[in-house]
Every structure is written in C-alpha cells, then in structure tokens.
Design a protein around this motif. Sequence first.
Motif, PDB file in Angstrom:
ATOM      1  N   GLY A 263       5.314  -5.121   4.135  1.00  0.00           N
ATOM      2  CA  GLY A 263       5.234  -3.454   4.798  1.00  0.00           C
ATOM      3  C   GLY A 263       6.786  -3.542   4.490  1.00  0.00           C
ATOM      4  O   GLY A 263       7.026  -3.836   2.869  1.00  0.00           O
ATOM      5  N   VAL A 264       7.796  -2.822   5.115  1.00  0.00           N
ATOM      6  CA  VAL A 264       9.423  -2.260   4.868  1.00  0.00           C
ATOM      7  C   VAL A 264      10.073  -3.531   4.583  1.00  0.00           C
ATOM      8  O   VAL A 264      11.103  -3.475   4.625  1.00  0.00           O
ATOM      9  N   ASP A 285       1.020  -0.931  -0.555  1.00  0.00           N
ATOM     10  CA  ASP A 285       1.632   0.715  -0.097  1.00  0.00           C
ATOM     11  C   ASP A 285       2.718   0.639  -1.287  1.00  0.00           C
ATOM     12  O   ASP A 285       3.804   0.057  -0.690  1.00  0.00           O
ATOM     13  N   ALA A 286       2.402   1.990  -2.101  1.00  0.00           N
ATOM     14  CA  ALA A 286       3.452   1.889  -2.966  1.00  0.00           C
ATOM     15  C   ALA A 286       4.947   2.752  -1.944  1.00  0.00           C
ATOM     16  O   ALA A 286       6.335   1.791  -2.337  1.00  0.00           O
ATOM     17  N   ALA A 287       5.195   3.554  -1.331  1.00  0.00           N
ATOM     18  CA  ALA A 287       6.227   3.855  -0.417  1.00  0.00           C
ATOM     19  C   ALA A 287       6.607   2.877   0.679  1.00  0.00           C
ATOM     20  O   ALA A 287       7.925   2.744  -0.014  1.00  0.00           O
ATOM     21  N   ALA A 288       5.739   2.028   1.054  1.00  0.00           N
ATOM     22  CA  ALA A 288       6.108   0.767   2.022  1.00  0.00           C
ATOM     23  C   ALA A 288       7.005  -0.085   1.438  1.00  0.00           C
ATOM     24  O   ALA A 288       7.922  -1.138   0.928  1.00  0.00           O
ATOM     25  N   SER A 289       6.503  -0.062   0.060  1.00  0.00           N
ATOM     26  CA  SER A 289       7.338  -1.624  -1.535  1.00  0.00           C
ATOM     27  C   SER A 289       8.443  -1.147  -1.533  1.00  0.00           C
ATOM     28  O   SER A 289       9.262  -1.704  -2.035  1.00  0.00           O
ATOM     29  N   ALA A 290       8.401  -0.005  -2.131  1.00  0.00           N
ATOM     30  CA  ALA A 290       9.781   1.080  -2.800  1.00  0.00           C
ATOM     31  C   ALA A 290      10.791   1.034  -1.363  1.00  0.00           C
ATOM     32  O   ALA A 290      12.213   0.560  -2.116  1.00  0.00           O
ATOM     33  N   GLU A 294      14.076  -1.650  -1.185  1.00  0.00           N
ATOM     34  CA  GLU A 294      15.670  -1.109  -0.920  1.00  0.00           C
ATOM     35  C   GLU A 294      16.327  -1.453   0.388  1.00  0.00           C
ATOM     36  O   GLU A 294      17.230  -1.976   0.612  1.00  0.00           O
ATOM     37  N   ASN A 295      15.743  -2.438   1.327  1.00  0.00           N
ATOM     38  CA  ASN A 295      15.686  -2.833   2.753  1.00  0.00           C
ATOM     39  C   ASN A 295      15.741  -4.152   2.596  1.00  0.00           C
ATOM     40  O   ASN A 295      17.003  -4.149   3.168  1.00  0.00           O
ATOM     41  N   LEU A 296      15.937  -4.792   1.340  1.00  0.00           N
ATOM     42  CA  LEU A 296      16.240  -6.003   0.982  1.00  0.00           C
ATOM     43  C   LEU A 296      17.664  -6.144  -0.119  1.00  0.00           C
ATOM     44  O   LEU A 296      17.786  -6.923  -0.324  1.00  0.00           O
ATOM     45  N   ARG A 297      17.621  -5.295  -0.717  1.00  0.00           N
ATOM     46  CA  ARG A 297      19.343  -5.186  -1.829  1.00  0.00           C
ATOM     47  C   ARG A 297      20.042  -5.724  -1.446  1.00  0.00           C
ATOM     48  O   ARG A 297      20.766  -6.223  -2.553  1.00  0.00           O
ATOM     49  N   ALA A 302      16.018 -11.896  -2.320  1.00  0.00           N
ATOM     50  CA  ALA A 302      14.343 -11.433  -1.960  1.00  0.00           C
ATOM     51  C   ALA A 302      14.390 -10.370  -3.226  1.00  0.00           C
ATOM     52  O   ALA A 302      14.938  -9.703  -3.881  1.00  0.00           O
ATOM     53  N   ARG A 303      13.192 -10.153  -3.368  1.00  0.00           N
ATOM     54  CA  ARG A 303      12.304  -8.666  -4.110  1.00  0.00           C
ATOM     55  C   ARG A 303      11.055  -8.336  -3.691  1.00  0.00           C
ATOM     56  O   ARG A 303      10.448  -9.345  -3.190  1.00  0.00           O
ATOM     57  N   ALA A 304      10.653  -7.625  -3.784  1.00  0.00           N
ATOM     58  CA  ALA A 304       9.649  -6.421  -3.169  1.00  0.00           C
ATOM     59  C   ALA A 304       8.509  -7.234  -4.696  1.00  0.00           C
ATOM     60  O   ALA A 304       9.410  -5.949  -5.489  1.00  0.00           O
ATOM     61  N   VAL A 305       7.334  -6.904  -4.722  1.00  0.00           N
ATOM     62  CA  VAL A 305       6.714  -6.567  -5.512  1.00  0.00           C
ATOM     63  C   VAL A 305       5.268  -5.156  -4.922  1.00  0.00           C
ATOM     64  O   VAL A 305       5.278  -5.840  -3.707  1.00  0.00           O
ATOM     65  N   ARG A 306       5.095  -4.649  -5.627  1.00  0.00           N
ATOM     66  CA  ARG A 306       3.760  -3.775  -5.568  1.00  0.00           C
ATOM     67  C   ARG A 306       2.312  -3.765  -5.878  1.00  0.00           C
ATOM     68  O   ARG A 306       2.324  -4.102  -7.371  1.00  0.00           O
ATOM     69  N   ALA A 307       1.579  -4.751  -4.972  1.00  0.00           N
ATOM     70  CA  ALA A 307       0.092  -4.773  -5.442  1.00  0.00           C
ATOM     71  C   ALA A 307      -0.353  -5.576  -4.161  1.00  0.00           C
ATOM     72  O   ALA A 307       0.082  -5.600  -2.970  1.00  0.00           O
TER      73      ALA A 307
END
Length: 399
Positions: A263-264, A285-290, A294-297, A302-307
């Motif tokens: 999620g986010v 979900d593209a929006a949630a991943s984006a 931002e939320n974990l910046r 931490a990093r976010a992967v959209r997949a």
Amino acid sequence: MADAREVELAVLRIAHGGVAVAELDGRVVFVADTLPGERVLARITDDRHDRFWRADAVRVLEPSPDRVPHVWAAAAVDRAPEHRAGGAEFGHIAPARQRSLKEEVLRDALGRIGGLSPDAIAALDPHVHAVPGREDGTRSRTRVRLHVDRSGRVGPYAARSKRVVPVEDLPLAVEALERLLPERARGRELDLVAAGGDAFAAGPRDARPPVVEHVGERAFRLEALGFWQVHPAAPEVLSRAVRAAADPALLDPDADNLDLYGGVGLLAAALAGDGDVRVTTVESDAAASAHAAENLRDLPRARAVRARVDAFLADDRRERPGATVLLDPPRSGAGADVVTAISASRPAQIVYVACDPVALARDLGTFAGLGWRPATLEAFDLFPNTHHLEAVARLVPAG
C-alpha cells in the motif's frame, strides 16, 4: 426454492461468514441473524443443495443471554429479511461474545483448513482483542460504501443480495459520515470518507485530491478513495502488532527485508522503526506505490517498488537469509504461488497480516507443507458488529 417455508431451529454453533449453524432432519442449515444457544423461527431461503440449506431468522423464540438490541435498527431481526441492512451481521450480539465467536471461527479454520493440531492451536492460544473505541462498536468506520437503486435511493445492500435498503442513519460510521448521508444520489455507488480531518461523499469517478492521514508522528499521503484501514484505531493497532510480532532477535537490519502488498507504506514504516532497518515495500497500484515512496522518503534504507507481488517474487529469486518478510495480502490471501516463492527465499521469519481467517489458515497450511510453523498469532476486533477480524501471525522454520 419451491416456497419460503418457516421452520423452528435450535442454533448450535457459529460458522465463517457471519451465519450460525443449525440442523434440520440431518441436514446442516446456515441461518443468519442469530447466535449459538438460541431457538428461532427461520425462513428457508435456499434449499437447492443436498448437504446444506440457508435460512434467515424471522423471530427469536428463545434468546441467548448474549443477545442485545441491535445497534442498527435497520438491520434488526424484527424487519423482514429482504429489508434488513447488510454489513452489521453481529450487531445483535454483546461485544465480548462477538469476539469469542470470532475466536471460535479462527480456531476452527486453523484446524480444519490450516491443518494445525489441537496442541498447536492451544500453544498459539489466539485471542481477538478489543481495540480503542466505543464499547458497542458503533462509530468505528471512517469509510462506507453505499449503493444507489434505480430511483436514486441510497443505502447498503441487504445481506447476501444486490437489493438496496434505504436507511436514515449509519451508526457504525463516524458521525461526520452520517451527516453526509443523502436521501438520493446519482450513479450506482457512493463512498463516504472521513480522512485528513475532512469528510466527503464521492462517486467512483469523482476526482478528489490526495489526503493525509497521521499515525503517531508520521504522515501518510494517499488517494482520497484509495485503500486505508477503516477503523480509526486500525493503523496504530496494526503498526504496533507488526512491531510486536517481528522477533527482534531475528530482524536483521541489513538483510533484504520485504513488505509485500505494501500500500502506501504503513507497515513498512512500522518494520523500519527509526530508519535503521532496510526494507523494500512492493505494491502493484501505481498511485499507492508513488505515495509509499514519498511517505518513506525520510527513511534512508526504505524503498518502494511498483510491481505485482507474484511477478516481483518470480523475477527476483534471491535467497534472503536473515530477512523478515512482511505481507498483508487481500482478503483472498496470498495463494500457493506467492507462499512458495516466499518460502524459497529462506527468510528468518515471516509476519503475515490477514483480514480473513479462512484465507489465513489456507496459507498457513501451505507454509506448513513447506516447513514453516506459526510461532505467534494475535487477532483484533477492527470490524465490530461484523464477522470480520484482523490477525497478525509470525512464522518461523519448523523444527
């Protein structure tokens, strides 16, 4: 269904899905709007199956001492079943008894579907814990989806149907949402949302700017109609539960830790703690991943992967010795392919967050066949007055 005949039933036990179990002439009858220990007059609604029938209680002949006045008059048993609002199927049961019934369903699923032995279940001793909020479970939803009939009237569906039941109140919703309840609307669905200090009504195609939710001192940006926990206390409760479930002795901050179905980034942040834990959150979900990125910046590791989770695990087949894998799959569960891929990565521990006891038990059974066992399991009553619960389990290698 040849006719809607009525029968007297002695209710024996609870079943998954918010219905209870009775027997009639040697046949199982799943009956709604009652609870174990009651005798009710019930209307048969489905007699097409040889092994079981379905029924709705229409009058309580011998009530259980755990029966209380329904928290939502629109869903009470004194209404005809076709005019009862759905979504509050445990609203006639005292809160403590609701939780004990959910425990029964969870324990039954662990044994019957998950294959856990009675001793293993007894060792886990799973409990459904109350969470902060009103004792009767009202005012516990910050998001409500309603439906609109052809004449524009608004309400929930009746239980187990697509029939809209117009209502004048929403006692399970926070007050701000009840004030938004319209008599009529356009379209087919209407979402009422309380988020970021605001409350609004929106159709499925309405454009709304992102909102910001706060959990402790951390802010989470998300789409206004995107996924977020419904109970006001849920984000903090689950964040704490994840931190408690992850054994610190097995949580290697330098390992390739994962947060799947992230999620986010709510639970990734819980796992990351003060930022010294390396974690990758995976969300399709593209929006949630984006938003997660931002939320974990402020967490440098931490990093976010959209997949898609299954595709991510299939493409990345590395072993993760010492890692903690956290997953919070949809209601249907993770499934055999994802479970197998997680197991093959050989992590130190797995923390599984589940919103359905049957899906959880099914996946735990798959994990067990691959050499894993549940070490801890706690559940939380984050959906009071319904049959739903949220559970957090930690799995470790067996033996």
